[in-house]
Design a protein around this motif. Structure first.
Motif, short mmCIF file in Angstrom:
data_model
loop_
_atom_site.label_atom_id
_atom_site.label_comp_id
_atom_site.label_asym_id
_atom_site.label_seq_id
_atom_site.Cartn_x
_atom_site.Cartn_y
_atom_site.Cartn_z
N PRO A 131 1.54 -3.97 -7.87
CA PRO A 131 1.73 -4.34 -6.48
C PRO A 131 1.78 -5.85 -6.28
O PRO A 131 1.00 -6.56 -6.88
CB PRO A 131 0.53 -3.73 -5.78
CG PRO A 131 -0.50 -3.59 -6.84
CD PRO A 131 0.20 -3.44 -8.14
N ASN A 132 2.67 -6.24 -5.45
CA ASN A 132 2.94 -7.66 -5.29
C ASN A 132 3.15 -7.90 -3.80
O ASN A 132 4.21 -7.67 -3.28
CB ASN A 132 4.20 -7.99 -6.10
CG ASN A 132 4.60 -9.42 -5.95
OD1 ASN A 132 3.86 -10.22 -5.37
ND2 ASN A 132 5.77 -9.75 -6.44
N LYS A 181 8.00 6.55 -0.98
CA LYS A 181 8.15 7.61 0.02
C LYS A 181 7.45 7.16 1.28
O LYS A 181 6.34 6.64 1.22
CB LYS A 181 7.51 8.89 -0.51
CG LYS A 181 7.71 10.08 0.37
CD LYS A 181 6.84 11.23 -0.11
CE LYS A 181 6.87 12.35 0.90
NZ LYS A 181 5.87 13.37 0.58
N GLY A 182 8.09 7.33 2.41
CA GLY A 182 7.42 7.00 3.66
C GLY A 182 8.39 6.43 4.68
O GLY A 182 9.61 6.47 4.50
N LYS A 183 7.83 5.92 5.75
CA LYS A 183 8.66 5.39 6.82
C LYS A 183 8.16 4.04 7.31
O LYS A 183 6.95 3.80 7.33
CB LYS A 183 8.67 6.37 8.00
CG LYS A 183 9.55 7.57 7.78
CD LYS A 183 9.58 8.46 9.00
CE LYS A 183 10.55 9.61 8.77
NZ LYS A 183 10.62 10.50 9.91
N ILE A 202 3.82 1.65 9.66
CA ILE A 202 4.14 1.94 8.26
C ILE A 202 3.30 3.10 7.76
O ILE A 202 2.08 3.13 7.96
CB ILE A 202 3.84 0.71 7.37
CG1 ILE A 202 4.65 -0.47 7.89
CG2 ILE A 202 4.16 0.99 5.93
CD1 ILE A 202 3.97 -1.76 7.65
N LYS A 203 3.95 4.01 7.12
CA LYS A 203 3.24 5.15 6.58
C LYS A 203 3.96 5.60 5.32
O LYS A 203 5.18 5.78 5.33
CB LYS A 203 3.27 6.28 7.61
CG LYS A 203 2.22 7.33 7.39
CD LYS A 203 2.36 8.43 8.42
CE LYS A 203 1.55 9.63 7.97
NZ LYS A 203 1.90 10.81 8.75
N GLY A 204 3.24 5.75 4.21
CA GLY A 204 3.91 6.25 3.02
C GLY A 204 3.18 5.90 1.74
O GLY A 204 2.01 5.49 1.77
N THR A 243 0.06 5.11 -4.60
CA THR A 243 -0.82 4.32 -3.74
C THR A 243 -0.32 4.31 -2.30
O THR A 243 0.87 4.14 -2.07
CB THR A 243 -0.87 2.86 -4.25
OG1 THR A 243 -1.15 2.89 -5.63
CG2 THR A 243 -1.95 2.07 -3.53
N ARG A 244 -1.25 4.47 -1.37
CA ARG A 244 -0.85 4.46 0.03
C ARG A 244 -0.36 3.08 0.42
O ARG A 244 -1.02 2.08 0.19
CB ARG A 244 -2.04 4.86 0.91
CG ARG A 244 -1.92 6.28 1.40
CD ARG A 244 -3.12 6.67 2.19
NE ARG A 244 -3.32 5.79 3.34
CZ ARG A 244 -4.45 5.77 4.04
NH1 ARG A 244 -5.45 6.55 3.70
NH2 ARG A 244 -4.59 4.97 5.08
N ILE A 245 0.76 3.04 1.06
CA ILE A 245 1.41 1.77 1.33
C ILE A 245 0.71 1.01 2.46
O ILE A 245 0.55 -0.21 2.40
CB ILE A 245 2.90 2.01 1.59
CG1 ILE A 245 3.68 0.72 1.50
CG2 ILE A 245 3.17 2.70 2.87
CD1 ILE A 245 5.15 0.96 1.44
#
Ligand SMILES: [Zn+2]
Length: 628
Positions: free
Chosen positions: A562-563, A582-584, A615-617, A622-624
């Motif tokens: 992660p960066n 994955k997510g929105k 933000i959700k995904g 890892t949860r964003i």
């Protein structure tokens, strides 16, 4: 040869269109690379299969006896890795996906090739071929591995235009000190624990990827055959290596025509597993009729890139509906007349019935246009317009004419004209393109309607209720309401049509929802966050010797993720192509955003958010929202 025209095909080897002349008159031998069976097949596989199926059908239409071989790769790194991950036997995994592929092929109306060999059933042929290559000193042994020595084959690079100098060790390709030239590739790989293996003169092991196609094409078609096909991706290194192997084993070895189909793109970016922007055939045929997908796949020239959009699929679906509705209407109108005793081609007294001049012209234009486009390197893109549409129009306008009272002889002539034009449409065009279904016209129309209802999120009763509501609104002279009902349904892809006092419905091209949905695809299921092991699997694959020639940049695209960075109130999150996302963000799919983003020189893509963005995904596992 139909209509005296010559069949021209583009030969990737000579980079020009050439007149097709088979080695043996009247017969064609053709080999097309099949799938590596470890997952459901995607749109790229569908494109290759459909294009070569069109070629297969057209060659047969031209009167050739065609031997068509398409292999299944059932021994391969990807299969073994996926099977190990599943705790499954690699052969049970691959046989499962071979069956799934065949189901997809059946849906897409691809004819079965003459032979569909599996690598695991041809190990002896593969070993024989490797022995011949070693005996002719084109290959060398290191430990239990056998490598092909590209330096021994001066024509290496002839097909792809790749030059060996570009593959110098340590510069653009991974270094394997056991190889004499970094571009050398494995013919035989020594057995590793937990992998399927076979005994061989070089110790237990399994074949490299490329050798299987040289061995199986030689086995079924000999070393000299007419056509070798596959996707454009396979030109290098796969087909280049095939040429080298086959020529090394047999100097006279030759493929007369190399044919390659173009990429499928999504948002004008190449659709591929590594970019995770691909769609499986199954995902598409769940929503659209397979004939619509097939129509879409042949709507571009096979060598051009084909951009996948939902709008295109909607149009193809609509085009297929129109064709089948026309054929159904024609059948409905002719059935009672034929029952009355009208025989095809003759009246009740056996007198020959002549078709109208317009019908004659319509048929000859249709056939001429079809042959001239197909002869021009299978230009299917231009077939379903022009004369084909004119023929459908002819049928529809003649059906109207048929309803009018007229002289018996004139009516007979019109009936015969309809029979002949319909036959030209179905047998000369639709059949050769693989668009003629084995189901009845009315079954196909029902299937198309069922898919349209699914896309609209409705069942037929909902539509019928809306038709009733609209009828009541009209009776009450509430035309604003009746227009609204109709417009709402049209947006969902359901068109209402008033026929006399009755209102019927048919599918139509959806309007607004398409844009939103293009962002929605691939489906949630498809975008499941893959476990970390799978990421590892992909990493390992990119360093496989088959991919040696990949530029170093691609090999380095392993993330520093992660960066995250904060800059001017924005939070920046970087991904690489292998991250599973994955997510929105607000209402837009993240993967869609990522695919559209610019990539920096290290292969990283950056997504920016501010505090107001919802933000959700997940990225990988890892949860964003947790990350940012
Ligand atoms: Zn192959």
């Amino acid at each position: 040869m139909a209509a005296g025209k010559e069949f021209m095909v583009y030969n990737s080897m000579t980079r020009q269109k050439e007149t097709f002349r088979p080695i043996e008159p009247g017969k064609v031998s053709m080999y097309v690379c099949g799938i590596t069976a470890y997952d459901l097949s995607h749109l790229g596989h569908a494109r290759a299969a459909v294009n070569f199926d069109v070629l297969f059908r057209y060659l047969k239409h031209l009167g050739y006896e065609v031997t068509y071989v398409r292999n299944f790769t059932d021994v391969d790194d990807k299969i073994i890795m996926r099977a190990n991950k599943n705790g499954e036997d690699p052969f049970s995994l691959s046989s499962r996906f071979c069956k799934e592929y065949l189901n997809d092929m059946g849906d897409l109306q691809c004819l079965l090739p003459t032979h569909q060999p599996y690598v695991s059933e041809h190990i002896e042929h593969i070993k024989d071929l490797i022995t011949q290559i070693i005996n002719k000193e084109y290959a060398y042994l290191v430990g239990g591995d056998v490598f092909f020595a590209v330096d021994k084959f001066p024509n290496y690079g002839q097909l792809s235009g790749q030059k060996l100098e570009h593959n110098r060790a340590g510069e653009r390709v991974a270094v394997d000190s056991r190889k004499r030239n970094p571009a050398d590739f494995a013919l035989w790989k020594s057995a590793k624990p937990g992998e399927p293996s076979w005994e061989s003169p070089w110790g237990p092991g399994r074949p490299g990827w490329h050798i299987e196609c040289s061995a199986m094409s030689a086995h079924y078609l000999t070393f000299k055959f007419d056509i070798h096909g596959g996707g454009i991706d396979l030109i290098f290194p796969h087909h280049e290596n095939e040429v080298a192997q086959s020529c090394a084993a047999c100097q006279e070895s030759s493929v007369s025509y190399w044919m390659h189909n173009g990429h499928v793109t999504n948002n004008n970016e190449k659709m591929s597993k590594s970019l995770n922007n691909f769609f499986t055939i199954r995902e598409i045929t769940e929503k659209y009729h397979p004939l619509a997908l097939r129509h879409f796949l042949i709507s571009a020239h096979y060598r051009s890139p084909l951009n996948y959009t939902i709008s295109q699929l909607e149009s193809s679906s609509d085009a297929i509906y129109y064709v089948y509705q026309t054929l159904q209407d024609c059948e409905d109108a002719l059935a009672p007349l034929l029952e009355e005793g009208l025989k095809e081609g003759a009246d009740q007294n056996g007198k020959i019935v002549k078709i109208t001049l317009t019908a004659q012209e319509c048929i000859s234009k249709l056939k001429n246009e079809f042959e001239s486009k197909m002869c021009d390197d299978l230009n299917t893109a231009q077939i379903l317009t022009g004369a084909f549409q004119d023929a459908l129009k002819f049928i529809n306008s003649s059906l109207n004419g048929l309803k009018k009272k007229q002289q018996k002889q004139k009516q007979l002539s019109m009936v015969q004209s309809l029979i002949d034009v319909k036959k030209a449409v179905t047998d000369d065009v639709l059949d050769v393109l693989g668009l003629k279904s084995s189901h009845t016209y009315s079954e196909v129309l029902q299937q198309l309607k069922a898919k349209a209802l699914e896309r609209a999120g409705m069942v037929e009763n909902d539509v019928l209720k809306k038709i009733e509501e609209r009828k009541r609104a009209r009776e009450n002279k509430d035309f604003a309401m009746s227009d609204q009902i109709r417009a709402d349904l049209t947006r969902k892809g359901i068109a209402l049509m008033d026929v006399g006092k009755e209102t019927i419905w048919r599918p139509c091209v959806r309007e607004e929802p398409i844009k939103e949905e293009e962002k929605q695809l691939p489906t949630e299921e498809e975008q499941k966050v893959l476990p970390v092991e799978q990421k590892e699997e992909q990493k390992q694959l990119s360093s496989e010797e088959e991919h040696n020639a990949l530029p170093v940049e691609k090999e380095l695209a392993v993330s520093t993720w992660p960066n995250t960075q904060v800059q001017n109130g924005f939070k920046n999150l970087s991904f690489n192509n292998k991250d599973k996302i994955k997510g929105k963000v607000n209402s837009t799919r993240i993967d869609f955003l990522v695919i559209k983003m610019k990539t920096n020189e290290k292969g990283l893509k950056t997504l920016s958010f501010n505090d107001k963005d919802k933000i959700k995904g997940k990225v990988n596992s890892t949860r964003i929202d947790f990350l940012v």
